[in-house]
Design a protein around this motif. Structure first.
Motif, PDB file in Angstrom:
ATOM      1  N   CYS A 380       0.848  -1.208   0.000  1.00  8.26           N
ATOM      2  CA  CYS A 380       0.000   0.000   0.000  1.00  8.26           C
ATOM      3  C   CYS A 380       0.879   1.253   0.000  1.00  8.26           C
ATOM      4  O   CYS A 380       0.582   2.239  -0.683  1.00  8.26           O
ATOM      5  N   ALA A 383       2.329   1.890  -3.417  1.00  9.88           N
ATOM      6  CA  ALA A 383       1.328   2.491  -4.319  1.00  9.88           C
ATOM      7  C   ALA A 383       1.233   3.992  -4.042  1.00  9.88           C
ATOM      8  O   ALA A 383       1.169   4.814  -4.962  1.00  9.88           O
ATOM      9  N   LYS A 384       1.258   4.342  -2.773  1.00  8.16           N
ATOM     10  CA  LYS A 384       1.209   5.776  -2.407  1.00  8.16           C
ATOM     11  C   LYS A 384       2.455   6.509  -2.930  1.00  8.16           C
ATOM     12  O   LYS A 384       2.375   7.648  -3.398  1.00  8.16           O
ATOM     13  N   GLU A 387       1.965   7.091  -6.538  1.00 10.24           N
ATOM     14  CA  GLU A 387       0.958   8.153  -6.739  1.00 10.24           C
ATOM     15  C   GLU A 387       1.607   9.533  -6.562  1.00 10.24           C
ATOM     16  O   GLU A 387       1.379  10.456  -7.338  1.00 10.24           O
ATOM     17  N   VAL A 398      -4.719  11.213 -10.951  1.00  8.85           N
ATOM     18  CA  VAL A 398      -5.250   9.899 -10.568  1.00  8.85           C
ATOM     19  C   VAL A 398      -6.742   9.907 -10.883  1.00  8.85           C
ATOM     20  O   VAL A 398      -7.413  10.931 -10.734  1.00  8.85           O
ATOM     21  N   THR A 402      -6.485   6.133  -4.414  1.00  8.06           N
ATOM     22  CA  THR A 402      -5.546   5.026  -4.196  1.00  8.06           C
ATOM     23  C   THR A 402      -5.666   4.579  -2.754  1.00  8.06           C
ATOM     24  O   THR A 402      -5.266   5.306  -1.836  1.00  8.06           O
ATOM     25  N   VAL A 407      -2.725   1.830  -8.385  1.00  8.12           N
ATOM     26  CA  VAL A 407      -2.874   3.250  -8.710  1.00  8.12           C
ATOM     27  C   VAL A 407      -3.499   3.357 -10.098  1.00  8.12           C
ATOM     28  O   VAL A 407      -2.993   2.777 -11.063  1.00  8.12           O
ATOM     29  N   CYS A 408      -4.618   4.086 -10.192  1.00 15.58           N
ATOM     30  CA  CYS A 408      -5.287   4.303 -11.481  1.00 15.58           C
ATOM     31  C   CYS A 408      -4.999   5.746 -11.888  1.00 15.58           C
ATOM     32  O   CYS A 408      -5.322   6.672 -11.140  1.00 15.58           O
ATOM     33  N   ARG A 445      -3.525   1.259 -15.133  1.00 14.49           N
ATOM     34  CA  ARG A 445      -3.529   0.697 -13.776  1.00 14.49           C
ATOM     35  C   ARG A 445      -2.109   0.248 -13.455  1.00 14.49           C
ATOM     36  O   ARG A 445      -1.556  -0.577 -14.178  1.00 14.49           O
TER      37      ARG A 445
END
Ligand code: PLP
Length: 505
Positions: A380, A383-384, A387, A398, A402, A407-408, A445
């Motif tokens: 997690c 991912a941050k 981002e 984004v 997220t 991450v989108c 993604r």
């Protein structure tokens, strides 16, 4: 192959596997082959006479690896995380060696009993209500299935059976063939394609309901759909709620949906295939509020909990809905200890089953709850980190919040340019990602997949994306990437091999 040779090649294979996984960064993440590549290289017939295993071994690198996509490379960011750890691989080795077909307790007691224990361990780790556990007060418990798709199908069939039985009890003259066309199930417009497939296979209607701005299915939408369908003579019987959707990892509001299902006698199944593993961390359990209304719940440790495919766990509060619904009991499958422990053949579609709990047991004992929590939190955080990198760049945005290891994002300049970016990334070949398309927005993604992904790996992936974006904008003569949104002009495109997540998985 005799035992001596097995020992020799077993050791060699373990070394090969360890080398493969330890040095996976050095391999190109995506193959460069075209369809039929292997047919051109291997003979059309099986060998007439035995071959030396050394030759077989040598052919792994020569023929197989060139056609492998390296899902456990830190630069593979497609789909969702896929489990892979040494203890889990060892569990599968032992399972293959024991090779029992554990359809009943008697067929190999350890196979059933370890599954009962490990699914209870896991259920407790995820803070499931005790009604879902074998050690709980009722007929609940967990069972290992191959995939989340199989689980949705099984639950839909059990729910179908339950409602048909109820209606037939209330109206003894009505026939099943007259009930089935009136049954209707529900899911969010973000649900995995397996939910629709289950409805097709189960010969019932499945209505896709609009999700809200955060891609979450809300109570009001379900309520409205139920009222409308009932007016038309349909019988609502099933809801598949998603905790962690495939496209954007969104969460349906089960706290709102649950009481409606309870009031309307609708079976609520919760598909938490990916994100469910995060509930091992208390800080993510707020997404589970309302879980007590579910009849069934499933999570894939083979996605985000360090266990190799295939291992998807399903929990049910009242297993008699499965056992009674699909019970076919020929004499050769019966045994004297029936009823004291589950005979898992009644809890699944196939008859045969592997000793899969071994790999879950090995992993849980090797990592402990704290190790699994550390792994989830690390993904997690990565991912941050990603981002932040893309937001700091200024050219990206984004497209959904997220919250876990996904991450989108897309280029602010819109769909076409984002599509060109993906083509550039895939052409570049150093990392792998897939796109998705929701509500007219095309986005990319980036999933954190490999267990041992590091902050440096994430920075590397970002640098590749950044360089590809530079190339896209330079080709357009707009180095800053701050021109107008490009929506409908037909820009030159390179061929892309990417998939749409919602239709693919
Ligand atoms: N449900 C969700 C939310 C998923 O993301 C996926 C796959 O990505 C599935 C179900 C299907 O999983 P399986 O391959 O275990 O059937």
């Amino acid at each position: 192959m005799d035992a001596e040779e097995f020992r020799k090649y077993g050791r060699k294979m373990v070394d090969y596997i360890a080398d493969y996984l330890e040095n996976i960064r050095d391999r190109e993440v995506v193959h460069k082959v075209t369809p039929g590549y292997l047919k051109k290289q291997l003979p059309d017939e099986a060998p007439e006479n035995p071959e030396d295993f050394e030759e077989v071994f040598n052919d792994i690198e020569k023929f197989i690896m060139p056609g492998v996509t390296h899902w456990h490379s830190p630069y593979f960011h497609g789909y969702f995380a896929a489990g892979n750890t040494y203890p889990s691989i060892l569990g599968d080795m032992l399972s293959d060696a024991i090779g029992c077909i554990g359809f009943s307790w008697a067929a190999s007691p350890a196979c059933t009993e370890l599954e009962v224990i490990t699914t209870d361990w896991l259920g407790k780790m995820l803070a499931l209500p005790e009604e879902f556990l074998h050690c709980g007060p009722g007929d609940g418990g967990g069972v290992i299935q191959s995939t989340a798709s199989e689980t949705v199908f099984l639950c839909l069939l059990a729910a179908r059976n339950k409602i048909v039985d109820k209606i037939k009890k209330e109206n003894p003259y009505i026939e099943e063939k007259d009930i089935l066309p009136r049954l209707v199930g529900y899911c969010t417009d973000q649900a995995n394609s397996s939910v629709h497939r289950s409805a097709l296979l189960g010969a019932v209607k499945m209505h896709k309901l609009d999700s809200d701005a955060n891609f979450s299915l809300r109570g009001n939408n379900l309520k409205e759909a139920i009222e409308k369908d009932k007016k038309q003579g349909l019988i609502p019987f099933f809801l598949c709620a998603s905790l962690g959707t495939t496209g954007t990892c969104a969460f349906d509001n089960i706290e709102e949906l649950g009481p409606i299902c309870e009031a309307e006698n609708i079976w609520m199944h919760i598909d938490a295939a990916y994100a469910g593993s995060a509930f091992v961390c208390p800080e993510y359990r707020h997404y589970m509020k309302g879980i007590q209304y579910a009849e069934t719940f499933s999570v894939n440790p083979h996605k985000w909990m360090l266990v190799n495919f295939d291992l998807s766990v399903m929990w049910i509060k009242n297993s008699t809905y499965l056992v009674d619904a699909f019970n076919v009991d020929p004499i050769y499958l019966r045994h004297t200890n029936e009823g004291k422990v589950p005979d898992y053949r009644h809890w699944q579609i196939p008859l045969g089953r592997r000793f899969r709990s071994l790999k879950l047991w090995f992993m849980l004992r090797s990592y402990g709850v704290s190790g699994v929590q550390k792994y989830i939190r690390k993904h997690c955080q990565l991912a941050k980190d990603f981002e932040k990198l893309i937001l700091d760049d200024g050219r990206f945005e984004v497209t959904s919040k997220t919250v876990m290891g996904l991450v989108c994002f897309r280029l602010k300049r819109g769909n076409k340019v984002t599509e060109m970016l993906l083509s550039e990334v895939l052409e570049d070949g150093r990392i792998y990602m897939i796109p998705a398309f929701c509500r007219d927005v095309y986005f990319l993604r980036l999933a954190v997949v490999a267990e041992r992904t590091t902050p440096d790996d994430i920075r590397y992936s970002f640098e590749v994306i950044k360089a590809c974006a530079d190339r896209v904008f330079s080709n357009m003569g707009d180095m800053d990437g701050d021109g107008p949104v490009v929506v409908d002009i037909d820009l030159p495109r390179k061929k892309t091999t990417a998939h749409d997540t919602n239709s693919h998985s």
